[in-house]
Design a protein around this motif. Sequence first.
Motif, PDB file in Angstrom:
ATOM      1  N   LYS A  88      10.608   9.499  -3.961  1.00 58.48           N
ATOM      2  CA  LYS A  88      11.151   8.290  -3.359  1.00 58.48           C
ATOM      3  C   LYS A  88      11.207   7.155  -4.384  1.00 58.48           C
ATOM      4  CE  LYS A  88      10.356   5.415   0.636  1.00 58.48           C
ATOM      5  NZ  LYS A  88       9.286   4.921   1.473  1.00 58.48           N
ATOM      6  N   ARG A  89      10.095   7.077  -5.133  1.00 55.52           N
ATOM      7  CA  ARG A  89      10.021   5.990  -6.100  1.00 55.52           C
ATOM      8  C   ARG A  89      11.049   6.183  -7.222  1.00 55.52           C
ATOM      9  NH1 ARG A  89       4.215   4.671  -8.122  1.00 55.52           N
ATOM     10  NH2 ARG A  89       3.977   3.236  -6.402  1.00 55.52           N
ATOM     11  N   LYS A 106      18.889   4.508  -1.486  1.00 54.89           N
ATOM     12  CA  LYS A 106      17.906   3.832  -0.644  1.00 54.89           C
ATOM     13  C   LYS A 106      16.808   3.227  -1.498  1.00 54.89           C
ATOM     14  CE  LYS A 106      19.195   5.979   3.460  1.00 54.89           C
ATOM     15  NZ  LYS A 106      20.431   6.418   2.772  1.00 54.89           N
ATOM     16  N   PHE A 107      16.752   1.917  -1.528  1.00 54.45           N
ATOM     17  CA  PHE A 107      15.612   1.240  -2.145  1.00 54.45           C
ATOM     18  C   PHE A 107      15.440  -0.097  -1.445  1.00 54.45           C
ATOM     19  CE2 PHE A 107      19.389   0.356  -4.533  1.00 54.45           C
ATOM     20  CZ  PHE A 107      19.331  -0.984  -4.829  1.00 54.45           C
ATOM     21  N   LYS A 108      14.267  -0.661  -1.651  1.00 49.60           N
ATOM     22  CA  LYS A 108      13.843  -1.786  -0.826  1.00 49.60           C
ATOM     23  C   LYS A 108      14.793  -2.988  -0.814  1.00 49.60           C
ATOM     24  CE  LYS A 108       8.923  -1.487  -0.200  1.00 49.60           C
ATOM     25  NZ  LYS A 108       7.741  -1.479  -1.056  1.00 49.60           N
ATOM     26  N   LEU A 109      15.167  -3.425  -1.995  1.00 51.92           N
ATOM     27  CA  LEU A 109      15.827  -4.723  -2.088  1.00 51.92           C
ATOM     28  C   LEU A 109      17.309  -4.712  -1.715  1.00 51.92           C
ATOM     29  CD1 LEU A 109      14.298  -6.152  -5.350  1.00 51.92           C
ATOM     30  CD2 LEU A 109      14.209  -7.198  -3.104  1.00 51.92           C
ATOM     31  N   ARG A 110      17.863  -3.532  -1.449  1.00 52.53           N
ATOM     32  CA  ARG A 110      19.322  -3.464  -1.431  1.00 52.53           C
ATOM     33  C   ARG A 110      19.963  -4.358  -0.367  1.00 52.53           C
ATOM     34  NH1 ARG A 110      21.768   1.785   1.234  1.00 52.53           N
ATOM     35  NH2 ARG A 110      20.769   1.614   3.254  1.00 52.53           N
ATOM     36  N   LYS A 111      19.354  -4.383   0.820  1.00 57.02           N
ATOM     37  CA  LYS A 111      19.914  -5.242   1.881  1.00 57.02           C
ATOM     38  C   LYS A 111      19.873  -6.705   1.473  1.00 57.02           C
ATOM     39  CE  LYS A 111      20.771  -3.159   6.069  1.00 57.02           C
ATOM     40  NZ  LYS A 111      19.845  -2.065   6.382  1.00 57.02           N
ATOM     41  N   ALA A 138      14.338   5.040  -5.996  1.00 58.59           N
ATOM     42  CA  ALA A 138      14.412   3.576  -5.961  1.00 58.59           C
ATOM     43  C   ALA A 138      14.658   3.033  -7.362  1.00 58.59           C
ATOM     44  CB  ALA A 138      13.123   3.006  -5.384  1.00 58.59           C
TER      45      ALA A 138
END
Lengths: 290, 286
Positions: free
Chosen positions: B9-10, A113-118, B13
């Motif tokens: 979380k970071r 799960k990380f921001k840019l993946r989508k 990521a």
Amino acid sequence: MSYQGTKMNPSKFHRSQLKFYAILIPLAFFMMLPIMFIIFHAFKPIDELFAFPPRFIVQKPTLDNFRELFFTTSTSGIPFSRFIFNSLLVTLSVMFFSVFISSLAAYAMSKMKFKLRKALFEVNTLALMFVPIAVQIPRYLVVVQTGILDTYFAHILPLLAMPIGLFLLKQFIDQVPDELKEAAVIDGASEFTVFRKVIVPVIMPALATVAILAFQAVWNNLETSNYYVNDEGLKTMSFFMSSIASQSGNTVAGQGMSAAASLIMFVPNLIIFILLQSKVMNTMAHSGLK
Amino acid sequence: MARIRLTNKRRKALIGLTFVSPWIVGFLIFTMYPMLHSMFLSFHRVKITPTGIKTTYVGFENYKYAIFSDPAFVEKVLKYLQEMALNVPIIVVFSLIIALLINQKIKFRGLFRTIFFLPVIITSGPVINELLNQGATSIPNIEQYGLFTMIENSLNPVIAEPIMYLFKQIIMVLWFSGVQILIFLAGLQKVDQSIYEAARIDGASSWEIFWKVTLPDLMPLVIVNVIYTIVYVSTFALNEIIILIKNNMFSTITGFGYATAVAWVYFIIIMLMLAIWTGLLSMKKR
């Protein structure tokens, strides 16, 4: 249903299976046609190559086409083994690295799960739809600017980014239940260990498929030899084979040689396919996903 | 200086990005940048001279010409849309049927699976090249060989015509369906067998089981396959629009700038088609 694992053929033949054969056998026959054609074609003597209407099956098989081809290759300045080496080096490196890079990225996009993946995956799907040849000139400029013109990297690097590979791999990894990963994480596995020990074995069929596709794309590639490499000694076999066919152009002997060259180029495709397809066909039988 | 606290979380990521980064770098340099550059070129008239590439800004000229004036392009797009409307459902349904068939417990199952995966090596590579060299400018021209001539000669044209059409379609469909069959097959093997057993005990026929259990289960893969089929058929090297783009690329009249404009229009058409198809399919799902 009992667990069958790799034993995919049932041991007994039953009348109820007939209806499946009635559909499958004729279709299977059609699938084989083009491959039979290319094999027969290489052994046709000149008069049969030009016969009209063309015949499918060779009447008087001959090795003349191959003899002609080997004679021509032995008279060219660069030894033939050089082209074979170039092709093997380039193809195997692209196969390995593109499968590795795409599967790693696909795993991250699917299970982490990380921001840019989508957004990244959407961009990849968009790139999938773009006509590859329309980027030929810009790509050439990139090759010049990065200074890899006339090196092996010019063959390898432009082909590494394989949007279709990432697309397929992500779809397969999406099918893998999250529980499988979580169990491994609880046992203290790092992300890379999860990838290597859990995900890779499960998506083997997809990896094999992408490897086949990558092999296809590189082994038959003419673009890199045509545009990114000027040094004759660094060009690949597919380039050499196609140049033989085009040099002798529309001559009668040229037709025979190009038929023979096509068969020679095709055989490795078939070998790789047969080697990898057993992995493809085992699909998810023993992955613990059932 | 405040220490950057690496929250869990970071950290996650960051690992994720590390995994994707080799791909991002390659993608940016060899796919994304060339794509954007080609968009830049599509607004220009491009001349390739021995000293380099000369560009003159022409605004939307290339696009206007492609959409309103180029008869070849408009005609090919219409034909393409027609073909896609027919071929996409045929290919997807066909690969679903084949996947269902070779998922049955029959003898030589492994062999059949291998054979139906063969198109993957047929549609790319020397086989197609060879067929091309034989003067077969489009795939369907393989009908000239053997069996097809036989059908044509031995049957009344009224009967032969539809049969020939069907054969042409079959071959086209077969050749484009290798990976799709595999995707469906993988999905089918994942369907929980106990659901089938439960359905059967409740007295459901195989037909009902297919529509009520198998198909809903496979729906996400149907969408994947529709996307794959559209992309594969649209960007296939022998696709007529692609050939048109290729011809324009080194043409002295239109040139690379125009070719890229056509490519971008084509790209938007493919995208719209994908949006419509996936929209329709996910509507049906609800």
